[in-house]
Design a protein around this motif. Structure first.
Motif, mmCIF file in Angstrom:
data_model
loop_
_atom_site.group_PDB
_atom_site.id
_atom_site.type_symbol
_atom_site.label_atom_id
_atom_site.label_comp_id
_atom_site.label_asym_id
_atom_site.label_seq_id
_atom_site.Cartn_x
_atom_site.Cartn_y
_atom_site.Cartn_z
ATOM 1 N N ILE A 164 40.850 38.110 36.601
ATOM 2 C CA ILE A 164 41.903 38.445 37.573
ATOM 3 C C ILE A 164 41.728 37.640 38.861
ATOM 4 O O ILE A 164 40.669 37.699 39.500
ATOM 5 N N GLY A 165 42.738 36.892 39.243
ATOM 6 C CA GLY A 165 42.783 36.254 40.565
ATOM 7 C C GLY A 165 41.646 35.288 40.830
ATOM 8 O O GLY A 165 41.111 35.253 41.939
ATOM 9 N N THR A 166 41.296 34.494 39.822
ATOM 10 C CA THR A 166 40.277 33.468 40.062
ATOM 11 C C THR A 166 40.804 32.120 39.580
ATOM 12 O O THR A 166 41.478 32.040 38.551
ATOM 13 N N SER A 167 40.504 31.081 40.353
ATOM 14 C CA SER A 167 41.104 29.766 40.094
ATOM 15 C C SER A 167 40.453 29.043 38.925
ATOM 16 O O SER A 167 40.968 28.030 38.466
ATOM 17 N N GLY A 168 39.288 29.524 38.470
ATOM 18 C CA GLY A 168 38.622 28.871 37.337
ATOM 19 C C GLY A 168 37.994 27.538 37.714
ATOM 20 O O GLY A 168 37.756 26.693 36.856
ATOM 21 N N GLY A 224 35.313 54.226 26.891
ATOM 22 C CA GLY A 224 34.244 53.281 26.554
ATOM 23 C C GLY A 224 33.569 52.742 27.805
ATOM 24 O O GLY A 224 33.511 53.388 28.848
ATOM 25 N N ASN A 225 33.075 51.505 27.648
ATOM 26 C CA ASN A 225 32.273 50.900 28.713
ATOM 27 C C ASN A 225 33.075 49.844 29.477
ATOM 28 O O ASN A 225 33.701 48.988 28.857
ATOM 29 N N VAL A 226 33.047 49.916 30.792
ATOM 30 C CA VAL A 226 33.738 48.909 31.619
ATOM 31 C C VAL A 226 32.719 48.293 32.570
ATOM 32 O O VAL A 226 32.068 49.003 33.334
ATOM 33 N N LEU A 227 32.572 46.975 32.501
ATOM 34 C CA LEU A 227 31.735 46.271 33.483
ATOM 35 C C LEU A 227 32.642 45.386 34.335
ATOM 36 O O LEU A 227 33.412 44.580 33.806
ATOM 37 N N LEU A 228 32.533 45.547 35.635
ATOM 38 C CA LEU A 228 33.307 44.725 36.567
ATOM 39 C C LEU A 228 32.363 43.702 37.197
ATOM 40 O O LEU A 228 31.362 44.072 37.813
ATOM 41 N N VAL A 229 32.675 42.427 36.990
ATOM 42 C CA VAL A 229 31.885 41.345 37.591
ATOM 43 C C VAL A 229 32.781 40.700 38.631
ATOM 44 O O VAL A 229 33.904 40.302 38.323
ATOM 45 N N THR A 230 32.319 40.623 39.861
ATOM 46 C CA THR A 230 33.149 39.978 40.872
ATOM 47 C C THR A 230 32.454 38.773 41.473
ATOM 48 O O THR A 230 31.240 38.767 41.666
ATOM 49 N N GLN A 231 33.288 37.757 41.742
ATOM 50 C CA GLN A 231 32.788 36.598 42.498
ATOM 51 C C GLN A 231 32.938 36.871 43.982
ATOM 52 O O GLN A 231 32.471 36.099 44.811
ATOM 53 N N ASN A 232 33.635 37.957 44.291
ATOM 54 C CA ASN A 232 33.925 38.226 45.708
ATOM 55 C C ASN A 232 32.700 38.754 46.422
ATOM 56 O O ASN A 232 31.903 39.515 45.876
ATOM 57 N N LEU A 242 36.428 40.106 35.146
ATOM 58 C CA LEU A 242 35.961 39.169 36.179
ATOM 59 C C LEU A 242 37.029 39.109 37.264
ATOM 60 O O LEU A 242 38.203 38.884 36.959
ATOM 61 N N THR A 243 36.637 39.328 38.507
ATOM 62 C CA THR A 243 37.619 39.168 39.584
ATOM 63 C C THR A 243 37.205 38.043 40.519
ATOM 64 O O THR A 243 36.022 37.715 40.662
ATOM 65 N N GLY A 244 38.234 37.456 41.159
ATOM 66 C CA GLY A 244 38.010 36.417 42.159
ATOM 67 C C GLY A 244 38.779 36.738 43.426
ATOM 68 O O GLY A 244 39.352 37.835 43.561
ATOM 69 N N TYR A 299 49.298 36.593 32.017
ATOM 70 C CA TYR A 299 50.447 37.201 32.686
ATOM 71 C C TYR A 299 50.401 36.760 34.139
ATOM 72 O O TYR A 299 49.340 36.831 34.779
ATOM 73 N N ASP A 300 51.536 36.294 34.643
ATOM 74 C CA ASP A 300 51.566 35.781 36.014
ATOM 75 C C ASP A 300 52.218 36.788 36.956
ATOM 76 O O ASP A 300 53.280 37.337 36.646
ATOM 77 N N GLY A 301 51.567 37.014 38.095
ATOM 78 C CA GLY A 301 52.146 37.908 39.091
ATOM 79 C C GLY A 301 51.080 38.298 40.095
ATOM 80 O O GLY A 301 49.908 37.907 39.969
ATOM 81 N N ALA A 302 51.497 39.064 41.093
ATOM 82 C CA ALA A 302 50.567 39.505 42.129
ATOM 83 C C ALA A 302 49.643 40.590 41.574
ATOM 84 O O ALA A 302 50.085 41.456 40.802
ATOM 85 N N ALA A 303 48.390 40.550 41.982
ATOM 86 C CA ALA A 303 47.396 41.494 41.465
ATOM 87 C C ALA A 303 47.812 42.946 41.690
ATOM 88 O O ALA A 303 47.599 43.789 40.811
ATOM 89 N N THR A 304 48.420 43.250 42.841
ATOM 90 C CA THR A 304 48.743 44.663 43.121
ATOM 91 C C THR A 304 49.837 45.209 42.201
ATOM 92 O O THR A 304 49.998 46.419 42.090
ATOM 93 N N THR A 305 50.587 44.314 41.574
ATOM 94 C CA THR A 305 51.608 44.751 40.618
ATOM 95 C C THR A 305 51.059 44.717 39.192
ATOM 96 O O THR A 305 51.164 45.683 38.440
ATOM 97 N N LEU A 306 50.469 43.561 38.839
ATOM 98 C CA LEU A 306 50.036 43.349 37.448
ATOM 99 C C LEU A 306 48.863 44.235 37.051
ATOM 100 O O LEU A 306 48.839 44.780 35.949
#
Ligand code: NAD
Length: 252
Positions: A186-190, A91-99, A15-17, A227-234
């Motif tokens: 990833i990167g969503t405030s919840g 295997g299988n990867v599903l990407l769900v984005t709120q963006n 899940l991305t935000g 894990y805390d950090g910037a998305a482009t690194t983590l």
């Protein structure tokens, strides 16, 4: 570094935000001021706002589209890593984005659900047709824009799920969560449901749940690992660790 990658790994749901696109120059929503690009959510992200002042709402999304199609807005290392994961994982990867931006697909992601709609699409409130907006035919929606399907004028709205509306493809998402081995947020405030509840559904199905974020989200306590950090690194580092595990699981 990432002890959180499960031993047996076949199905991943991500899940991305807004945080995944922050380093591409697209503002998140709940920054310090709680505004979205200087607007209150109530003024631009609710059906009532569109009914009250359609011009203001259309202008807001026209601006977002211009920003998204400007030469300086590009997928970043996190978008690219997630596309690499999808293509290289056995295997299988599903990407769900709120963006609502299109940076995941521009990075190469294909198995992708835009649960909150897409900025680069318009929907006709008269005939229901959803159509792409592109530079060649114009990216702005204004009162003179025609629906290409029914030819009515002034009936197009942004193809965005506003607060109070039902997110898209929820059955597909819950179906994938029910059999996931690993859920990564990833990167969503919840703060926005139902997406904020996906971690609970993943926990219930026995998935390992991982949050990657700049800071703790509102649902941090529900994740097994964080894990805390910037998305482009983590994200590239986490993806590499998943792919290494995947390679070591292959029969020699
Ligand atoms: P949000 O704005 O509420 O929260 C952003 C999150 O990203 C925060 O938890 C923050 O800590 C984290 N973050 C910020 N910079 C980061 C970085 N560099 N690396 C990692 N994490 C970072 O976002 P949300 O939870 O996705 O809110 C949901 C709503 O926001 C959605 O409905 C979405 O449509 C809308 N939205 C979308 C976009 C976009 O399409 N890019 C932009 C703004 C808002």
């Amino acid at each position: 570094m990432f002890k959180s990658i499960p031993e047996s790994l076949n199905r991943i749901v991500i899940l991305t935000g807004a945080g995944v696109s922050a380093e591409s120059g697209i503002q998140t929503f709940r920054g310090a001021d709680g505004l979205w690009e200087n607007h209150r959510l109530e003024d631009v992200a609710m059906p009532e706002a569109f009914a009250r002042d359609p011009l203001l709402v259309q202008r807001f999304y026209n601006e977002r589209r211009r920003q998204l199609t400007s030469a300086s807005t590009k997928p970043n290392a996190a978008h690219l890593a997630l596309a690499k994961l999808e293509s290289a994982f056995d295997g299988n990867v599903l990407l769900v984005t709120q963006n609502i931006d299109n940076l995941h697909e521009r990075a190469g992601s294909k198995h992708l659900i835009h649960m909150h709609g897409e900025l680069m699409k318009a929907r006709c409130i008269a005939c229901g047709e959803t159509s792409p907006l592109c530079a060649a035919s114009g990216i702005d929606i204004d009162p003179s824009t025609n629906c290409r399907q029914c030819a009515r004028t002034g009936t197009l709205r942004p193809h965005i799920v506003w607060f109070g509306e039902i997110p898209l493809q929820m059955d597909d998402i819950y179906h994938a969560l029910a059999s996931a081995d690993l859920f990564i947020s990833i990167g969503t405030s919840g703060n926005v449901y139902p997406a904020a509840g996906f971690v609970d559904a993943a926990n219930q199905s026995g998935a390992t749940t991982v949050e990657l974020n700049l800071e703790a989200s509102a649902t941090r306590g529900a994740f097994k690992y964080h894990y805390d950090g910037a998305a482009t690194t983590l994200v590239p580092a986490f993806v590499d660790a998943v792919l290494q595990r995947n390679a070591s699981d292959r029969p020699q």
